[in-house]
Write a protein that holds these residues in place. Structure first.
Motif, PDB file in Angstrom:
ATOM      1  N   ASN A  16       0.810  -1.219   0.000  1.00  0.00           N
ATOM      2  CA  ASN A  16       0.000   0.000   0.000  1.00  0.00           C
ATOM      3  C   ASN A  16       0.843   1.269   0.000  1.00  0.00           C
ATOM      4  OD1 ASN A  16      -2.775  -0.614  -0.153  1.00  0.00           O
ATOM      5  ND2 ASN A  16      -2.777  -1.379   1.928  1.00  0.00           N
ATOM      6  N   HIS A  17       2.095   1.142   0.444  1.00  0.00           N
ATOM      7  CA  HIS A  17       2.976   2.322   0.470  1.00  0.00           C
ATOM      8  C   HIS A  17       4.028   2.311  -0.635  1.00  0.00           C
ATOM      9  CE1 HIS A  17       1.191   2.608   4.493  1.00  0.00           C
ATOM     10  NE2 HIS A  17       1.534   3.874   4.469  1.00  0.00           N
ATOM     11  N   ALA A  18       4.409   1.128  -1.115  1.00  0.00           N
ATOM     12  CA  ALA A  18       5.444   1.045  -2.149  1.00  0.00           C
ATOM     13  C   ALA A  18       4.889   1.324  -3.552  1.00  0.00           C
ATOM     14  CB  ALA A  18       6.115  -0.325  -2.114  1.00  0.00           C
ATOM     15  N   LEU A  19       3.759   0.723  -3.868  1.00  0.00           N
ATOM     16  CA  LEU A  19       3.201   0.866  -5.220  1.00  0.00           C
ATOM     17  C   LEU A  19       2.816   2.297  -5.593  1.00  0.00           C
ATOM     18  CD1 LEU A  19       1.008  -2.387  -5.533  1.00  0.00           C
ATOM     19  CD2 LEU A  19       3.304  -1.974  -6.430  1.00  0.00           C
ATOM     20  N   PRO A  20       2.341   3.136  -4.658  1.00  0.00           N
ATOM     21  CA  PRO A  20       1.968   4.501  -5.059  1.00  0.00           C
ATOM     22  C   PRO A  20       3.136   5.467  -5.239  1.00  0.00           C
ATOM     23  CG  PRO A  20       0.799   3.816  -3.064  1.00  0.00           C
ATOM     24  CD  PRO A  20       1.914   2.871  -3.281  1.00  0.00           C
ATOM     25  N   LEU A  21       4.374   5.077  -4.869  1.00  0.00           N
ATOM     26  CA  LEU A  21       5.505   6.012  -4.898  1.00  0.00           C
ATOM     27  C   LEU A  21       5.698   6.720  -6.250  1.00  0.00           C
ATOM     28  CD1 LEU A  21       8.224   4.244  -2.694  1.00  0.00           C
ATOM     29  CD2 LEU A  21       6.916   6.308  -2.174  1.00  0.00           C
ATOM     30  N   PRO A  22       5.556   6.015  -7.402  1.00  0.00           N
ATOM     31  CA  PRO A  22       5.703   6.730  -8.682  1.00  0.00           C
ATOM     32  C   PRO A  22       4.708   7.880  -8.865  1.00  0.00           C
ATOM     33  CG  PRO A  22       5.803   4.360  -9.040  1.00  0.00           C
ATOM     34  CD  PRO A  22       5.405   4.565  -7.617  1.00  0.00           C
ATOM     35  N   GLY A  23       3.573   7.811  -8.187  1.00  0.00           N
ATOM     36  CA  GLY A  23       2.569   8.870  -8.305  1.00  0.00           C
ATOM     37  C   GLY A  23       3.040  10.201  -7.762  1.00  0.00           C
ATOM     38  N   PHE A  24       4.050  10.181  -6.890  1.00  0.00           N
ATOM     39  CA  PHE A  24       4.547  11.430  -6.313  1.00  0.00           C
ATOM     40  C   PHE A  24       5.363  12.250  -7.312  1.00  0.00           C
ATOM     41  CE2 PHE A  24       3.667   9.067  -2.383  1.00  0.00           C
ATOM     42  CZ  PHE A  24       3.012  10.047  -1.652  1.00  0.00           C
ATOM     43  N   ILE A  25       5.656  11.683  -8.471  1.00  0.00           N
ATOM     44  CA  ILE A  25       6.344  12.447  -9.528  1.00  0.00           C
ATOM     45  C   ILE A  25       5.523  13.682  -9.894  1.00  0.00           C
ATOM     46  CG2 ILE A  25       7.054  12.391 -11.964  1.00  0.00           C
ATOM     47  CD1 ILE A  25       7.747   9.419 -11.532  1.00  0.00           C
ATOM     48  N   PHE A  26       4.198  13.535  -9.904  1.00  0.00           N
ATOM     49  CA  PHE A  26       3.319  14.657 -10.253  1.00  0.00           C
ATOM     50  C   PHE A  26       3.316  15.750  -9.184  1.00  0.00           C
ATOM     51  CE2 PHE A  26       1.511  10.815 -12.260  1.00  0.00           C
ATOM     52  CZ  PHE A  26       1.601  11.191 -13.585  1.00  0.00           C
ATOM     53  N   LEU A  27       3.801  15.406  -7.984  1.00  0.00           N
ATOM     54  CA  LEU A  27       3.840  16.376  -6.887  1.00  0.00           C
ATOM     55  C   LEU A  27       5.265  16.818  -6.575  1.00  0.00           C
ATOM     56  CD1 LEU A  27       1.436  14.377  -4.521  1.00  0.00           C
ATOM     57  CD2 LEU A  27       0.787  16.183  -6.119  1.00  0.00           C
ATOM     58  N   ALA A  28       6.211  16.479  -7.465  1.00  0.00           N
ATOM     59  CA  ALA A  28       7.639  16.690  -7.189  1.00  0.00           C
ATOM     60  C   ALA A  28       7.986  18.152  -6.939  1.00  0.00           C
ATOM     61  CB  ALA A  28       8.478  16.139  -8.341  1.00  0.00           C
ATOM     62  N   SER A  29       7.451  19.063  -7.734  1.00  0.00           N
ATOM     63  CA  SER A  29       7.814  20.484  -7.591  1.00  0.00           C
ATOM     64  C   SER A  29       7.365  21.029  -6.241  1.00  0.00           C
ATOM     65  CB  SER A  29       7.199  21.315  -8.726  1.00  0.00           C
ATOM     66  OG  SER A  29       5.788  21.218  -8.695  1.00  0.00           O
ATOM     67  N   ASP A  30       6.165  20.656  -5.799  1.00  0.00           N
ATOM     68  CA  ASP A  30       5.665  21.116  -4.506  1.00  0.00           C
ATOM     69  C   ASP A  30       6.490  20.521  -3.365  1.00  0.00           C
ATOM     70  OD1 ASP A  30       3.385  22.390  -2.886  1.00  0.00           O
ATOM     71  OD2 ASP A  30       3.362  20.324  -2.146  1.00  0.00           O
ATOM     72  N   ILE A  31       6.863  19.245  -3.495  1.00  0.00           N
ATOM     73  CA  ILE A  31       7.689  18.593  -2.474  1.00  0.00           C
ATOM     74  C   ILE A  31       9.054  19.278  -2.375  1.00  0.00           C
ATOM     75  CG2 ILE A  31       8.915  16.442  -1.900  1.00  0.00           C
ATOM     76  CD1 ILE A  31       6.494  14.949  -3.158  1.00  0.00           C
ATOM     77  N   TYR A  32       9.651  19.612  -3.537  1.00  0.00           N
ATOM     78  CA  TYR A  32      10.957  20.285  -3.550  1.00  0.00           C
ATOM     79  C   TYR A  32      10.879  21.671  -2.912  1.00  0.00           C
ATOM     80  CZ  TYR A  32      15.138  22.648  -5.265  1.00  0.00           C
ATOM     81  OH  TYR A  32      16.298  23.374  -5.341  1.00  0.00           O
ATOM     82  N   ASP A  33       9.831  22.421  -3.244  1.00  0.00           N
ATOM     83  CA  ASP A  33       9.671  23.777  -2.686  1.00  0.00           C
ATOM     84  C   ASP A  33       9.598  23.738  -1.161  1.00  0.00           C
ATOM     85  OD1 ASP A  33       9.674  24.832  -5.223  1.00  0.00           O
ATOM     86  OD2 ASP A  33       7.481  24.973  -5.380  1.00  0.00           O
ATOM     87  N   HIS A  34       8.891  22.767  -0.627  1.00  0.00           N
ATOM     88  CA  HIS A  34       8.773  22.682   0.828  1.00  0.00           C
ATOM     89  C   HIS A  34      10.046  22.138   1.472  1.00  0.00           C
ATOM     90  CE1 HIS A  34       4.449  23.388   0.214  1.00  0.00           C
ATOM     91  NE2 HIS A  34       4.488  23.831   1.448  1.00  0.00           N
ATOM     92  N   ALA A  35      10.805  21.327   0.748  1.00  0.00           N
ATOM     93  CA  ALA A  35      12.105  20.875   1.259  1.00  0.00           C
ATOM     94  C   ALA A  35      13.043  22.069   1.438  1.00  0.00           C
ATOM     95  CB  ALA A  35      12.715  19.851   0.306  1.00  0.00           C
ATOM     96  N   VAL A  36      12.985  22.996   0.491  1.00  0.00           N
ATOM     97  CA  VAL A  36      13.798  24.231   0.578  1.00  0.00           C
ATOM     98  C   VAL A  36      13.359  25.061   1.788  1.00  0.00           C
ATOM     99  CG1 VAL A  36      14.361  26.416  -0.564  1.00  0.00           C
ATOM    100  CG2 VAL A  36      14.283  24.294  -1.899  1.00  0.00           C
ATOM    101  N   LEU A  37      12.044  25.186   1.978  1.00  0.00           N
ATOM    102  CA  LEU A  37      11.532  25.929   3.131  1.00  0.00           C
ATOM    103  C   LEU A  37      11.939  25.268   4.446  1.00  0.00           C
ATOM    104  CD1 LEU A  37       7.902  26.778   1.900  1.00  0.00           C
ATOM    105  CD2 LEU A  37       9.791  28.384   2.196  1.00  0.00           C
ATOM    106  N   PHE A  38      11.912  23.938   4.480  1.00  0.00           N
ATOM    107  CA  PHE A  38      12.310  23.214   5.690  1.00  0.00           C
ATOM    108  C   PHE A  38      13.787  23.471   6.021  1.00  0.00           C
ATOM    109  CE2 PHE A  38       8.999  19.566   6.117  1.00  0.00           C
ATOM    110  CZ  PHE A  38       7.974  20.498   6.029  1.00  0.00           C
ATOM    111  N   ASN A  39      14.622  23.546   4.985  1.00  0.00           N
ATOM    112  CA  ASN A  39      16.052  23.802   5.188  1.00  0.00           C
ATOM    113  C   ASN A  39      16.305  25.174   5.814  1.00  0.00           C
ATOM    114  OD1 ASN A  39      17.007  21.351   4.195  1.00  0.00           O
ATOM    115  ND2 ASN A  39      17.117  22.093   2.081  1.00  0.00           N
ATOM    116  N   LYS A  40      15.399  26.118   5.572  1.00  0.00           N
ATOM    117  CA  LYS A  40      15.562  27.484   6.072  1.00  0.00           C
ATOM    118  C   LYS A  40      15.007  27.674   7.477  1.00  0.00           C
ATOM    119  CE  LYS A  40      15.399  29.543   1.442  1.00  0.00           C
ATOM    120  NZ  LYS A  40      14.610  30.394   0.505  1.00  0.00           N
ATOM    121  N   SER A  41      14.394  26.632   8.051  1.00  0.00           N
ATOM    122  CA  SER A  41      13.810  26.761   9.395  1.00  0.00           C
ATOM    123  C   SER A  41      14.901  26.833  10.453  1.00  0.00           C
ATOM    124  CB  SER A  41      12.862  25.591   9.681  1.00  0.00           C
ATOM    125  OG  SER A  41      13.554  24.356   9.657  1.00  0.00           O
TER     126      SER A  41
END
Length: 331
Positions: free
Chosen positions: A199-224
Motif C-alpha cells: 500500500n505504500h510502495a506501489l503509489p511512490l511513482p505517483g509522487f512524480i506529479f507532486l515533485a515540484s511542490d515537495i521540492y519547494d517545501h524541502a527548501v523551506l524546511f532547510n531554512k527553518s
C-alpha cells in the motif's frame, strides 16, 4: 493479545503523530504533500527490507488486488493531507474524519448486506455525535480567530467549500477501502505486513506529479531554525525534526491499524481509529492550550457511553459474574 497490542500502537503512534502534524501545518499549512511522501517512502523502504525480503518474497495476495487497494489508499492519503491547503483548520479536519464510523456502517449495509443490533446503531450515533460536537466547537474557535482581517471573504469560503468536498470524498473512499480489505482477508487470509508494504510502495511513482511542490517545501524546511535533537545531540532544521518524528509515529500508527484489520471486523477497526481521533483532539487542545468548554466535556461523555455500548461491556460483565457464581456453587 495481538488486538490489544495493535490498539496500543494505534493510540500511542497516532496521537503523537497528530501533534507533529499540527506543528508542521502551523508553520507551513501547504506541507501536506511532502509529509505524505516522507511517510510512504519510509514505510516502503522498511517493508522492502524486512517484509518483501528485497523483492524475493512473492505476495500472498495477487498484485491486481493490491493495485485497487493502493489506488484508494493513495487517493485518501493525498486528499486528506492536501485539504489542509484549502482553508481547513486542523480541528475541522477531524470532524469529517471522525464521520468514518457512520460511513463504514452505511457502506457495510449496502455492499456487504450487514445488519447490526439497535444497540450498535445507538452506540455509533453517540460516538460520532460526541466527536462531532468536540471538533465542531474547536473548529468554531479556530475559524473565528483566523477570519479576523480576512479581506476576500467569498474566496476564503470557496476554498473552504472545496476542502469540505475533498474531505467528504476521502471519507467515503476510506470506508470503501476498509470493506475491500475485509473481503480480501476473508478470501486470501490475513497478511497485515504485506498489505502495509504494498500500500505504500506501489503509489511512490505517483509522487512524480507532486515533485515540484515537495521540492519547494524541502527548501523551506532547510531554512527553518536549527534544533538540537535530545540524546543524539545532532543539530538539524526543526521542520526536518518534526517531519522525522511525524514519519516514525505514523509508521507506528499505521502498523497498528493494519494489524487490527487482520484481527477485527472493519467496523471495529473504524471504532478504534475514531476513538483515537477523539483522544488526539483532546490531547491537541490541551497541548496547544486551546479552550476546553462544557461542550467538549459533553462530547467526551457521549464518546465514553457510546464506546461502552458498542463493546457491550455490561453484557460481558454480566456473563462473567454469572460464570463466577456457577463456579463458586460447584466449589
Amino acid at each position: 493479545m495481538r488486538p490489544a497490542f495493535a490498539v496500543g500502537l494505534v493510540f500511542a503512534g497516532c496521537c503523537s503523530n497528530v501533534i507533529f502534524l499540527e506543528l508542521l501545518a502551523r508553520k507551513h499549512p501547504g506541507c501536506g504533500n511532502i509529509v505524505t511522501f516522507a511517510q510512504f517512502l519510509f514505510i516502503a523502504v522498511e517493508g522492502f527490507l524486512f517484509e518483501a525480503d528485497l523483492g524475493r518474497k512473492p505476495p500472498a495476495i495477487p498484485i491486481r488486488y493490491y493495485a485497487v487497494m493502493v489506488t484508494m489508499f493513495f487517493t485518501v492519503s493525498v486528499v486528506n493531507n492536501y485539504a489542509l491547503n484549502l482553508n481547513i483548520a486542523m480541528p475541522l479536519h477531524m470532524i469529517f474524519r471522525s464521520g468514518s464510523l457512520i460511513a463504514n456502517m452505511i457502506l457495510g449495509i449496502i455492499i456487504l448486506k450487514k445488519r447490526y443490533s439497535i444497540f450498535k446503531y445507538t452506540s455509533i450515533a453517540l460516538v460520532s455525535a460526541g466527536i462531532f460536537l468536540c471538533t465542531f466547537m474547536s473548529a468554531k474557535q479556530v475559524t473565528s480567530q483566523s477570519s479576523v482581517g480576512e479581506n476576500d471573504g467569498f474566496q476564503a469560503f470557496a476554498w473552504w467549500l472545496l476542502g469540505i468536498g475533498a474531505l467528504t470524498f476521502a471519507l467515503l473512499m476510506s470506508a470503501r477501502m476498509g470493506i475491500f480489505q475485509e473481503t480480501l482477508y476473508k478470501q486470501f487470509g490475513k497478511h497485515s505486513k504485506e498489505a502495509l508494504f504494498y500500500n505504500h510502495a506501489l503509489p511512490l511513482p505517483g509522487f512524480i506529479f507532486l515533485a515540484s511542490d515537495i521540492y519547494d517545501h524541502a527548501v523551506l524546511f532547510n531554512k527553518s531554525e536549527l534544533y538540537q535533537v535530545p540524546v543524539v545531540g545532532v543539530t538539524v532544521p526543526i521542520m526536518w525534526f518534526y517531519l522525522l518524528m511525524n514519519v516514525i509515529t505514523q509508521y507506528v500508527c499505521i502498523r497498528g491499524v493494519f494489524i487490527l484489520t487482520t484481527e477485527c471486523a472493519s467496523l471495529t477497526v473504524t471504532l478504534v481509529v475514531t476513538l483515537r481521533k477523539f483522544v488526539s483532539l483532546i490531547f491537541s487542545i490541551l497541548y496547544f492550550q486551546n479552550p476546553f468548554t462544557l461542550w467538549h466535556w459533553l462530547g467526551t461523555l457521549f464518546v465514553f457511553i457510546g464506546t461502552l455500548m458498542y463493546t457491550e461491556v455490561w453484557n460481558n460483565l454480566g456473563t462473567t459474574k454469572s460464570q463466577q457464581q456457577k463456579a463458586d456453587k460447584k466449589n
